[in-house]
Write an enzyme that holds these catalytic residues in place. Structure first.
Site, PDB file in Angstrom:
ATOM      1  N   CYS A   1     -33.965 -84.436  32.701  1.00 15.19           N
ATOM      2  CA  CYS A   1     -33.783 -85.835  32.308  1.00 15.19           C
ATOM      3  C   CYS A   1     -33.147 -86.615  33.460  1.00 15.19           C
ATOM      4  O   CYS A   1     -32.599 -86.056  34.396  1.00 15.19           O
ATOM      5  CB  CYS A   1     -32.844 -85.919  31.106  1.00 15.19           C
ATOM      6  SG  CYS A   1     -33.366 -84.934  29.717  1.00 15.19           S
TER       7      CYS A   1
ATOM      8  N   ARG B   1     -38.933 -85.922  38.464  1.00 14.48           N
ATOM      9  CA  ARG B   1     -38.223 -84.829  37.787  1.00 14.48           C
ATOM     10  C   ARG B   1     -38.938 -84.374  36.535  1.00 14.48           C
ATOM     11  O   ARG B   1     -38.581 -83.345  35.959  1.00 14.48           O
ATOM     12  CB  ARG B   1     -36.799 -85.264  37.438  1.00 14.48           C
ATOM     13  CG  ARG B   1     -35.955 -85.642  38.618  1.00 14.48           C
ATOM     14  CD  ARG B   1     -34.835 -86.582  38.201  1.00 14.48           C
ATOM     15  NE  ARG B   1     -33.877 -85.936  37.343  1.00 14.48           N
ATOM     16  CZ  ARG B   1     -32.667 -85.531  37.741  1.00 14.48           C
ATOM     17  NH1 ARG B   1     -32.323 -85.704  38.992  1.00 14.48           N
ATOM     18  NH2 ARG B   1     -31.829 -84.964  36.914  1.00 14.48           N
TER      19      ARG B   1
ATOM     20  N   TRP C   1     -36.649 -85.325  29.288  1.00 17.33           N
ATOM     21  CA  TRP C   1     -37.471 -84.106  29.274  1.00 17.33           C
ATOM     22  C   TRP C   1     -37.014 -83.374  28.019  1.00 17.33           C
ATOM     23  O   TRP C   1     -35.883 -82.866  27.979  1.00 17.33           O
ATOM     24  CB  TRP C   1     -37.223 -83.277  30.527  1.00 17.33           C
ATOM     25  CG  TRP C   1     -37.878 -81.920  30.515  1.00 17.33           C
ATOM     26  CD1 TRP C   1     -37.385 -80.771  29.942  1.00 17.33           C
ATOM     27  CD2 TRP C   1     -39.126 -81.546  31.085  1.00 17.33           C
ATOM     28  NE1 TRP C   1     -38.247 -79.721  30.121  1.00 17.33           N
ATOM     29  CE2 TRP C   1     -39.327 -80.159  30.828  1.00 17.33           C
ATOM     30  CE3 TRP C   1     -40.107 -82.214  31.799  1.00 17.33           C
ATOM     31  CZ2 TRP C   1     -40.465 -79.467  31.257  1.00 17.33           C
ATOM     32  CZ3 TRP C   1     -41.236 -81.517  32.228  1.00 17.33           C
ATOM     33  CH2 TRP C   1     -41.407 -80.171  31.945  1.00 17.33           C
TER      34      TRP C   1
ATOM     35  N   ASN D   1     -27.706 -86.329  29.799  1.00 15.04           N
ATOM     36  CA  ASN D   1     -28.405 -85.164  30.352  1.00 15.04           C
ATOM     37  C   ASN D   1     -27.592 -83.951  29.955  1.00 15.04           C
ATOM     38  O   ASN D   1     -26.368 -83.981  29.996  1.00 15.04           O
ATOM     39  CB  ASN D   1     -28.450 -85.230  31.893  1.00 15.04           C
ATOM     40  CG  ASN D   1     -29.532 -86.164  32.389  1.00 15.04           C
ATOM     41  OD1 ASN D   1     -30.245 -86.777  31.596  1.00 15.04           O
ATOM     42  ND2 ASN D   1     -29.647 -86.290  33.700  1.00 15.04           N
ATOM     43  N   GLY D   2     -28.289 -82.850  29.593  1.00 12.01           N
ATOM     44  CA  GLY D   2     -27.578 -81.607  29.276  1.00 12.01           C
ATOM     45  C   GLY D   2     -27.906 -81.141  27.873  1.00 12.01           C
ATOM     46  O   GLY D   2     -28.890 -81.582  27.261  1.00 12.01           O
TER      47      GLY D   2
ATOM     48  N   GLU E   1     -43.906 -58.858  40.232  1.00  4.45           N
ATOM     49  CA  GLU E   1     -43.633 -60.289  40.437  1.00  4.45           C
ATOM     50  C   GLU E   1     -43.333 -60.555  41.910  1.00  4.45           C
ATOM     51  O   GLU E   1     -43.769 -61.557  42.470  1.00  4.45           O
ATOM     52  CB  GLU E   1     -42.490 -60.756  39.550  1.00  4.45           C
ATOM     53  CG  GLU E   1     -42.053 -62.197  39.749  1.00  4.45           C
ATOM     54  CD  GLU E   1     -43.178 -63.229  39.653  1.00  4.45           C
ATOM     55  OE1 GLU E   1     -44.280 -62.907  39.145  1.00  4.45           O
ATOM     56  OE2 GLU E   1     -42.962 -64.360  40.136  1.00  4.45           O
TER      57      GLU E   1
ATOM     58  N   LYS F   1     -45.413 -63.290  44.143  1.00  3.86           N
ATOM     59  CA  LYS F   1     -44.726 -64.400  44.815  1.00  3.86           C
ATOM     60  C   LYS F   1     -45.096 -64.435  46.292  1.00  3.86           C
ATOM     61  O   LYS F   1     -45.392 -65.477  46.865  1.00  3.86           O
ATOM     62  CB  LYS F   1     -43.223 -64.217  44.697  1.00  3.86           C
ATOM     63  CG  LYS F   1     -42.447 -65.086  43.779  1.00  3.86           C
ATOM     64  CD  LYS F   1     -42.956 -66.457  43.615  1.00  3.86           C
ATOM     65  CE  LYS F   1     -42.860 -66.890  42.190  1.00  3.86           C
ATOM     66  NZ  LYS F   1     -43.970 -66.503  41.342  1.00  3.86           N
TER      67      LYS F   1
ATOM     68  N   GLU G   1     -48.892 -65.378  46.831  1.00  9.98           N
ATOM     69  CA  GLU G   1     -49.369 -66.700  46.399  1.00  9.98           C
ATOM     70  C   GLU G   1     -48.797 -67.827  47.256  1.00  9.98           C
ATOM     71  O   GLU G   1     -49.377 -68.903  47.322  1.00  9.98           O
ATOM     72  CB  GLU G   1     -49.059 -66.943  44.934  1.00  9.98           C
ATOM     73  CG  GLU G   1     -47.595 -67.062  44.572  1.00  9.98           C
ATOM     74  CD  GLU G   1     -47.423 -67.374  43.085  1.00  9.98           C
ATOM     75  OE1 GLU G   1     -48.369 -67.817  42.431  1.00  9.98           O
ATOM     76  OE2 GLU G   1     -46.310 -67.170  42.592  1.00  9.98           O
TER      77      GLU G   1
ATOM     78  N   HIS H   1     -50.268 -40.895  44.841  1.00  9.69           N
ATOM     79  CA  HIS H   1     -51.595 -40.818  44.198  1.00  9.69           C
ATOM     80  C   HIS H   1     -52.589 -41.779  44.844  1.00  9.69           C
ATOM     81  O   HIS H   1     -53.545 -42.204  44.213  1.00  9.69           O
ATOM     82  CB  HIS H   1     -51.446 -41.108  42.699  1.00  9.69           C
ATOM     83  CG  HIS H   1     -50.546 -40.136  42.008  1.00  9.69           C
ATOM     84  ND1 HIS H   1     -50.879 -38.828  41.769  1.00  9.69           N
ATOM     85  CD2 HIS H   1     -49.277 -40.283  41.572  1.00  9.69           C
ATOM     86  CE1 HIS H   1     -49.868 -38.209  41.186  1.00  9.69           C
ATOM     87  NE2 HIS H   1     -48.879 -39.062  41.048  1.00  9.69           N
TER      88      HIS H   1
ATOM     89  N   LYS I   1     -50.551 -75.805  38.982  1.00  8.00           N
ATOM     90  CA  LYS I   1     -49.337 -75.516  38.207  1.00  8.00           C
ATOM     91  C   LYS I   1     -49.686 -75.089  36.787  1.00  8.00           C
ATOM     92  O   LYS I   1     -48.965 -74.334  36.168  1.00  8.00           O
ATOM     93  CB  LYS I   1     -48.419 -76.748  38.165  1.00  8.00           C
ATOM     94  CG  LYS I   1     -47.041 -76.470  37.585  1.00  8.00           C
ATOM     95  CD  LYS I   1     -46.288 -75.418  38.384  1.00  8.00           C
ATOM     96  CE  LYS I   1     -44.985 -75.029  37.737  1.00  8.00           C
ATOM     97  NZ  LYS I   1     -44.375 -73.843  38.361  1.00  8.00           N
TER      98      LYS I   1
HETATM   99  C1  AGP Z   1     -46.867 -68.773  38.990  1.00 10.89           C
HETATM  100  O1  AGP Z   1     -46.081 -68.390  40.138  1.00 10.89           O
HETATM  101  C2  AGP Z   1     -48.224 -68.251  39.168  1.00 10.89           C
HETATM  102  N1  AGP Z   1     -48.804 -69.058  40.219  1.00 10.89           N
HETATM  103  C3  AGP Z   1     -49.205 -68.196  38.015  1.00 10.89           C
HETATM  104  O2  AGP Z   1     -49.600 -66.866  38.023  1.00 10.89           O
HETATM  105  C4  AGP Z   1     -48.706 -68.553  36.607  1.00 10.89           C
HETATM  106  O3  AGP Z   1     -47.651 -67.728  36.252  1.00 10.89           O
HETATM  107  C5  AGP Z   1     -49.861 -68.348  35.617  1.00 10.89           C
HETATM  108  O4  AGP Z   1     -50.889 -69.226  35.953  1.00 10.89           O
HETATM  109  C6  AGP Z   1     -49.436 -68.563  34.160  1.00 10.89           C
HETATM  110  O5  AGP Z   1     -49.046 -69.888  33.981  1.00 10.89           O
HETATM  111  P1  AGP Z   1     -48.268 -70.277  32.630  1.00 10.89           P
HETATM  112  O6  AGP Z   1     -46.967 -69.563  32.672  1.00 10.89           O
HETATM  113  O7  AGP Z   1     -48.131 -71.756  32.691  1.00 10.89           O
HETATM  114  O8  AGP Z   1     -49.112 -69.822  31.477  1.00 10.89           O
END
Ligand code: AGP
Length: 614
Positions: free
Chosen positions: A2, A27, A74, A100-101, A487, A491, A494, A510, A609
């Site tokens: 927010c 934001r 938000w 905010n909060g 993960e 990261k 990507e 293996h 996103k």
């Molecule tokens: C996020 O770092 C990734 N780029 C991507 O894999 C993301 O997690 C995935 O598209 C799922 O998105 P969501 O959490 O909005 O469903």
């Protein structure tokens, strides 16, 4: 997150408030509003949607008042709507508040206020503050000493949680009172009056000499001056900061990119996601909307998600099976939706999605519901399709995440899933109240442990420097470390486009070990755990083949230095919570390599996103 703006001075407040809100749009928000003094009262205008729509509405009024406050919301409590948009007002409409909060104890405060006759017009936590101030102001006025600053102090003394507040009152024309606890408030005196905002970017056109309020401090803005007070009401001299950021830097809060800003917001996300979740020793996830009997009947859990959210699910599997002993399967939504999974009325499907819009996850939810499963969503966007189409939902309280690569929303997911696992275990009698309290306290402590990690990035940067020119990398771990390694690999690839794979460390022999040659980077999650010695063996076999080892290790473990070329120590934590702490250095590691390779860490190529197509 927010946004708050406020102005009192010699000019009309309306355009200044709109401009300030426009600066805060980046934001993320879902509604906006302003409150402007009009000589004998306060005019309040809310609009769901964009600031431009609010501005269009305001153009019909063209208020001339020179004192007002504004807000972009938000949603965290209460869906995005005009009624839930700030500012919120007292019953008499003579006091207006923007906030905010998160007010953790808002429900009990609201019940008390309603018993005393207050009428609420929204579902928000914020509105209780307006009514608390109204009561305190009336009491002070009845004693012959009406005082908005004192009333705000009285009200915030009742509040548990985080707040940045700006308040105006019809009986004190030209005055804005502001205060904060765990949510930023910045004030400054410009040529034409006093300004307040939750973010420097909304002030820097009016003044670059600002005061960032400290927790518990108050400021009283008047057209010609600002007075500052400590939490005891004593006058204090402010610390003025000169800001020489440009707009781009200001938008990122002084960070070079949104990704780093959001990585550093993770301690707050942990705290906000946990806020209000343990009441009198009992975990409260009202959103689960399942009776104890229904919870007891759950005999299978599917966690469905994509990408980073899927990796949060891998972490959840360890926790749900570890504590609740309920069989848990984690599946990518794009597979789950096409394989006709076995679902019964005692199946709980948990859909995880930061955007709440991912097409595959939504399709999987619909499929699961048709088959009779109870679906529980975990998302970062209030009112998103995932939230709407689930039977219940936990919001991760990460606020808007601008960088495409999920960091703070991922950690919010992990914390939320941890709460869910504890809740399932408690409901099935596998965790006693005392154990839940202990776990909750340790879970809350991870916020501070993440702060410690964020305060010392040298080892991470050195490891990144050593790996930045590689053409491929392996991430390995066991147990919780295995989920974290998936993960970490995602990261890295990507945002830096450096190919990376993750494997359960025991799998090395293996096949993947064939990849190893001199200098090949192997990033290992080697924190203290029941399988630590096994991970060390995997490091030894990798190093024997020339691999360059980067190890995430537990502070105090010096032996690991005999098995790794780069060691990143993190604070000790219960293995169940190690995914929260171990993920953070891997976020910073990926970002450092991406920057070294000239990549845009906020907007990686080919990525979006939210993936709203199959
Ligand atoms: C996020 O770092 C990734 N780029 C991507 O894999 C993301 O997690 C995935 O598209 C799922 O998105 P969501 O959490 O909005 O469903």
């Amino acid at each position: 997150m927010c946004g708050i703006v406020g102005y009192t001075g010699s000019q009309a407040a309306q355009p200044i408030l709109v401009e300030g809100l426009t600066r805060l749009e980046y934001r993320g928000y879902d509604s906006a509003g302003v409150a402007i003094q009009n000589g004998d009262g306060i005019d309040v205008v809310h609009r769901k949607g964009k600031v431009a729509e609010l501005a269009h509405t305001l153009a019909h009024f063209d208020y001339e008042g020179t004192c007002g406050i504004g807000h972009t919301r938000w949603a965290t409590h209460g869906k995005p709507s005009e009624a839930n948009a700030h500012p919120h007002t007292s019953c008499a409409g003579d006091i207006a508040v923007v906030h905010n909060g998160i007010i953790e104890n808002f429900m009990e405060l609201r019940e008390e206020l309603e018993v005393r006759g207050h009428r609420f017009t929204s579902d928000t936590d914020t509105e209780v503050v307006a009514h608390l101030i109204e009561e305190a102001y009336r009491e002070r006025a009845a004693a012959g000493a009406p005082d908005l600053l004192g009333a705000v102090a009285d009200a915030t003394a009742r509040v548990v949680g985080a707040y940045g507040l700006a308040v105006i009152c019809a009986n004190e024309p030209g005055t804005i009172v502001v205060t904060r606890k765990d949510s930023p408030i910045v004030v400054g005196q410009g040529a034409h009056g006093g300004y307040v905002a939750s973010d420097i970017i909304a002030l820097i056109d009016a003044t670059r000499d600002v005061v960032v309020l400290a927790d518990g401090q108050f400021a009283k803005l008047r057209p010609e001056s600002i007075a500052y007070f400590d939490e005891a009401g004593r006058s204090i001299e402010p610390t003025v900061t000169h800001v020489d950021w440009d707009l781009d830097m200001a938008e990122k809060g002084g960070y070079p990119d949104f990704m780093l800003k959001e990585i550093h917001e993770q301690p707050r996300v942990i705290r906000d996601t946990l806020a209000g979740r343990l009441v009198n020793g009992a975990l409260t996830i009202d959103e689960l909307d399942m009776t104890p009997e229904e919870l007891d009947l759950i005999d299978r859990v599917y966690v469905i998600a994509c990408g980073t959210s899927y990796h949060a699910g891998l972490i959840a599997k360890n926790l749900i099976e570890g504590w609740a002993r309920i069989p848990t399967e984690v599946e990518v939504a794009s597979e789950f939706r096409y394989r006709n999974p076995i679902i019964t009325p005692s199946t709980l499907v948990v859909a995880v999605s930061q955007s709440g819009e991912t097409a595959d996850t939504l399709a999987a939810i619909r499929d699961a519901r048709v088959k009779g499963a109870k679906v529980f969503g975990i998302t970062n966007v209030v009112g998103s399709p995932v939230a709407r189409e689930s039977d219940g939902v936990i919001y991760t309280k990460a606020n808007k995440e601008i960088a495409v690569a999920s960091t703070k929303s991922f950690l919010g997911q992990v914390v939320s899933l941890t709460l869910l696992a504890m809740m399932l275990a408690q409901s099935q009698g596998k965790l006693r109240t005392a154990e839940v309290k202990l776990l909750f306290r340790e879970l809350a402590d991870t916020a501070e442990q993440v702060e410690t990690i964020l305060s010392n990035e040298a080892a991470i940067e050195a490891a990144a420097e050593a790996c930045k020119d590689a053409t491929s990398a392996l991430f390995i771990g066991r147990g919780m470390g295995s989920a974290v390694s998936y993960e970490g690999a995602l990261k890295l690839k990507e945002i830096s486009y450096l190919h990376a794979e993750a494997y359960a460390a025991g799998e090395m022999k293996h096949g993947p070990i064939a990849l190893l040659e001199e200098g090949f980077p192997v990033i290992a999650i080697a924190t203290k755990s029941p399988v630590y010695d096994k991970v060390i063996s995997n490091l030894q076999e990798s190093r024997a083949r020339g691999a360059m080892i980067v190890a995430i290790a537990t502070e105090g473990d010096e032996d690991i230095c005999n098995h790794a070329d780069h060691v990143i120590h993190i604070p000790p934590v219960r293995d169940a919570f190690s995914a929260i702490t171990a993920s953070v250095p891997l976020q910073l590691f990926a970002r450092a390599i991406a920057l070294a390779r000239g990549c845009d860490v906020d907007q990686p190529r080919n990525l979006a996103k939210s993936v709203t197509v199959e």
